[in-house]
Design an enzyme around this catalytic site. Structure first.
Site, PDB file in Angstrom:
ATOM      1  N   HIS A  82       0.841  -1.189   0.000  1.00 38.08           N
ATOM      2  CA  HIS A  82       0.000   0.000   0.000  1.00 38.08           C
ATOM      3  C   HIS A  82       0.872   1.233   0.000  1.00 38.08           C
ATOM      4  O   HIS A  82       1.796   1.338   0.796  1.00 38.08           O
ATOM      5  CB  HIS A  82      -0.927   0.014   1.219  1.00 38.08           C
ATOM      6  CG  HIS A  82      -2.022   1.036   1.073  1.00 38.08           C
ATOM      7  ND1 HIS A  82      -3.237   0.731   0.510  1.00 38.08           N
ATOM      8  CD2 HIS A  82      -2.063   2.342   1.378  1.00 38.08           C
ATOM      9  CE1 HIS A  82      -3.992   1.822   0.477  1.00 38.08           C
ATOM     10  NE2 HIS A  82      -3.306   2.817   1.005  1.00 38.08           N
ATOM     11  N   ASP A 161     -14.122   3.420   6.353  1.00 37.87           N
ATOM     12  CA  ASP A 161     -12.987   4.050   5.676  1.00 37.87           C
ATOM     13  C   ASP A 161     -13.403   4.601   4.320  1.00 37.87           C
ATOM     14  O   ASP A 161     -13.024   5.702   3.957  1.00 37.87           O
ATOM     15  CB  ASP A 161     -11.814   3.080   5.509  1.00 37.87           C
ATOM     16  CG  ASP A 161     -10.713   3.736   4.687  1.00 37.87           C
ATOM     17  OD1 ASP A 161     -10.247   4.812   5.105  1.00 37.87           O
ATOM     18  OD2 ASP A 161     -10.367   3.228   3.619  1.00 37.87           O
ATOM     19  N   ARG A 168     -12.746  13.162   3.744  1.00 35.84           N
ATOM     20  CA  ARG A 168     -11.478  13.832   4.072  1.00 35.84           C
ATOM     21  C   ARG A 168     -10.898  14.522   2.846  1.00 35.84           C
ATOM     22  O   ARG A 168     -10.293  15.582   2.938  1.00 35.84           O
ATOM     23  CB  ARG A 168     -10.479  12.802   4.621  1.00 35.84           C
ATOM     24  CG  ARG A 168     -10.803  12.379   6.043  1.00 35.84           C
ATOM     25  CD  ARG A 168      -9.978  11.177   6.457  1.00 35.84           C
ATOM     26  NE  ARG A 168      -8.571  11.361   6.238  1.00 35.84           N
ATOM     27  CZ  ARG A 168      -7.748  10.404   5.793  1.00 35.84           C
ATOM     28  NH1 ARG A 168      -8.202   9.177   5.555  1.00 35.84           N
ATOM     29  NH2 ARG A 168      -6.477  10.639   5.624  1.00 35.84           N
ATOM     30  N   SER A 183      -6.851   4.494   8.161  1.00 41.35           N
ATOM     31  CA  SER A 183      -7.472   4.294   6.852  1.00 41.35           C
ATOM     32  C   SER A 183      -6.767   3.153   6.100  1.00 41.35           C
ATOM     33  O   SER A 183      -7.396   2.209   5.614  1.00 41.35           O
ATOM     34  CB  SER A 183      -7.380   5.600   6.058  1.00 41.35           C
ATOM     35  OG  SER A 183      -7.540   5.392   4.691  1.00 41.35           O
ATOM     36  N   LYS A 187      -8.325  -1.084   5.881  1.00 35.43           N
ATOM     37  CA  LYS A 187      -8.581  -1.737   4.581  1.00 35.43           C
ATOM     38  C   LYS A 187      -7.773  -3.006   4.453  1.00 35.43           C
ATOM     39  O   LYS A 187      -8.254  -4.046   4.033  1.00 35.43           O
ATOM     40  CB  LYS A 187      -8.117  -0.828   3.435  1.00 35.43           C
ATOM     41  CG  LYS A 187      -8.994   0.309   3.123  1.00 35.43           C
ATOM     42  CD  LYS A 187      -8.617   0.883   1.764  1.00 35.43           C
ATOM     43  CE  LYS A 187      -7.495   1.896   1.817  1.00 35.43           C
ATOM     44  NZ  LYS A 187      -7.863   3.221   2.255  1.00 35.43           N
TER      45      LYS A 187
HETATM   46  N1  URA Z   1      -4.152   6.164   1.471  1.00 35.06           N
HETATM   47  C1  URA Z   1      -5.195   5.668   2.192  1.00 35.06           C
HETATM   48  O1  URA Z   1      -5.607   4.530   2.006  1.00 35.06           O
HETATM   49  N2  URA Z   1      -5.731   6.429   3.116  1.00 35.06           N
HETATM   50  C2  URA Z   1      -5.321   7.678   3.385  1.00 35.06           C
HETATM   51  O2  URA Z   1      -5.849   8.292   4.253  1.00 35.06           O
HETATM   52  C3  URA Z   1      -4.258   8.207   2.617  1.00 35.06           C
HETATM   53  C4  URA Z   1      -3.687   7.421   1.663  1.00 35.06           C
END
Ligand code: URA
Length: 435
Positions: A82, A161, A168, A183, A187
């Site tokens: 990620h 999320d 956001r 966040s 996930k």
């Molecule tokens: N990537 C994400 O999944 N969440 C965030 O808040 C910022 C970048």
């Protein structure tokens, strides 16, 4: 427990209990707490921060807001990566197929563009027909059959999320360590991943501007992974200039395909080799980073990674013809090449400004739910440290209209700085953090 009391408590810099966090998140997901209250709360979190315990509680509440995938009946290990978000960051499009081609399943839930950064789903959806709205069953079946999935977050996985991320984006509450950490990790954990490589970006084109902020974010995420019993490693990588050449959805897909064919810009290729290498190492496919890198290089050279990408596009309904002929990808009506105004050395290609130029061209979203234009974007031909002669090609803008092209050119010229003395190249990575 009234939502406003939870907002006031955070506004006043106090610590929220697990129950307060959980009831706030539940209320948001059930629509009993409206967007405006969640926006105010997110701003209070951004300004006052959270303790590591609050961040862990927030992550758990977001995971518990929906289903949790258990992939153990499908694969022994599911590795994921990620990125915390950058400009020109199309790494997933390359490392997913590479790692899967090396025999390690990759089940990836990706996001959409956020603020000035791009999103993997928006990029992949520039391939005609490609669908990312897979059900949980489709996700599992595909992981089992081809060992690679690139899907959107389903409404049932960490729904808190999904909603919060979109909110956001349009309320100036993205660059907060606890909000980003929860966040990302909610996930990842809800999607059943067992090993995660975190690509934590730092620089003017990242949400974390300094290396030390990026290290703090990485440490928070590693600690959440540890608490949840998952393996993780964090790479702190540079985002002061765009990664690779292309910024914009279809342009980035084209660059990813070139890289999967063994070409592509050197910085982007090297970045992918490192990230994919760490994914293979974490998954136990090899026992050293050097041998992991060698596997990655092989899969790019032999075409097995490209073949895996083809399988992915096909199974998710995309037009595989674009792989052999990327000119079939959506193409903008206006293409303007811009030369260097003076000779010298490139000292700056301000990543955030390039991201904002792409956003204004239509590659990203001004507000929640806006459509993106897959055709538009920018090609950056010179990177920091390169020598240029006046008149050399500096960048190319792909635009939907003359007006948007003019505005992008102006912003991009200001984003570049050319100086008379030689300039050091920027590093790709600053450090690796383990659990
Ligand atoms: N990537 C994400 O999944 N969440 C965030 O808040 C910022 C970048």
């Amino acid at each position: 427990m009234r939502a406003v009391d939870i907002i006031i408590k955070k506004r006043d810099g106090l610590v929220l209990s697990r129950e307060e966090i959980s009831s706030f998140v539940q209320g948001f997901v059930n629509n009993t707490i409206p967007d405006y209250q969640v926006s105010a709360w997110a701003m209070a979190v951004l300004l006052n921060g959270m303790t590591p315990q609050e961040t862990a509680d927030l992550t758990m509440a977001m995971i518990e807001s929906g289903d949790q995938l258990d992939l153990s009946d499908v694969v022994d290990i599911a590795v994921d990566k990620h990125s915390t978000g950058g400009v020109g960051d199309k790494t997933t499009l390359v490392v997913g197929p590479v790692v899967a081609a090396c025999g390690v399943p990759v089940g990836k839930m990706s996001g959409r563009g956020l603020s000035f950064t791009g999103g993997t789903l928006d990029k992949m959806e520039s391939i005609p027909g490609f669908r990312s709205d897979l059900s949980e069953q489709e996700f599992k079946d595909q992981l089992k059959s081809i060992g690679l999935v690139l899907a959107g977050q389903t409404a049932d996985l960490a729904p808190a999320d999904g909603k919060m991320y979109a909110l956001r984006d349009v309320t100036g509450t993205v660059p907060s360590i606890p909000l980003i950490a929860s966040s990302v990790m909610s996930k990842k954990l809800a999607a059943g991943t067992t090993a995660i490589v975190l690509d934590v970006k730092t620089g003017n084109g990242a949400f974390m501007q300094s290396v030390s902020e990026a290290e703090q974010l990485a440490a928070e995420m590693l600690s959440i992974a540890r608490l949840a019993g998952r393996k993780a490693v964090a790479l702190i990588s540079d985002m002061n200039q765009p990664l690779g050449t292309a910024v914009g959805n279809a342009l980035e897909v084209k660059e990813a395909i070139e890289t999967l064919k063994g070409d592509g810009p050197q910085d982007f290729r090297d970045h992918c080799i490192e990230v994919a290498g760490h994914m293979l190492l974490l998954a136990g496919r090899t026992d050293s980073i050097d041998s992991a890198r060698a596997l990655v290089v092989d899969s790019l050279a032999s075409g097995t990674a490209l073949e895996k990408f083809r399988q992915l596009v096909k199974i998710q309904g995309g037009d595989v013809l674009v792989i052999d002929n990327p000119d079939l990808l959506p193409f903008a009506p206006i293409m303007r090449e811009v030369p260097a105004p003076i000779s010298g050395y490139v000292e700056q290609v301000h990543a955030r400004e390039v991201g904002l130029a792409a956003l204004e061209l239509g590659a990203g979203r001004e507000k929640k739910g806006d459509p993106v234009d897959p055709r538009v974007g920018i090609l950056i031909h010179r990177k920091v440290g390169d020598a240029v002669q006046q008149g050399d090609l500096l960048f190319t803008v792909h635009a939907g209209s003359e007006e948007s092209c003019d505005a992008a050119v102006e912003r991009l010229l200001a984003a570049h700085r050319i100086v008379p003395e030689p300039v050091k190249r920027l590093p790709l990575f600053y450090q690796t953090m383990e659990q």
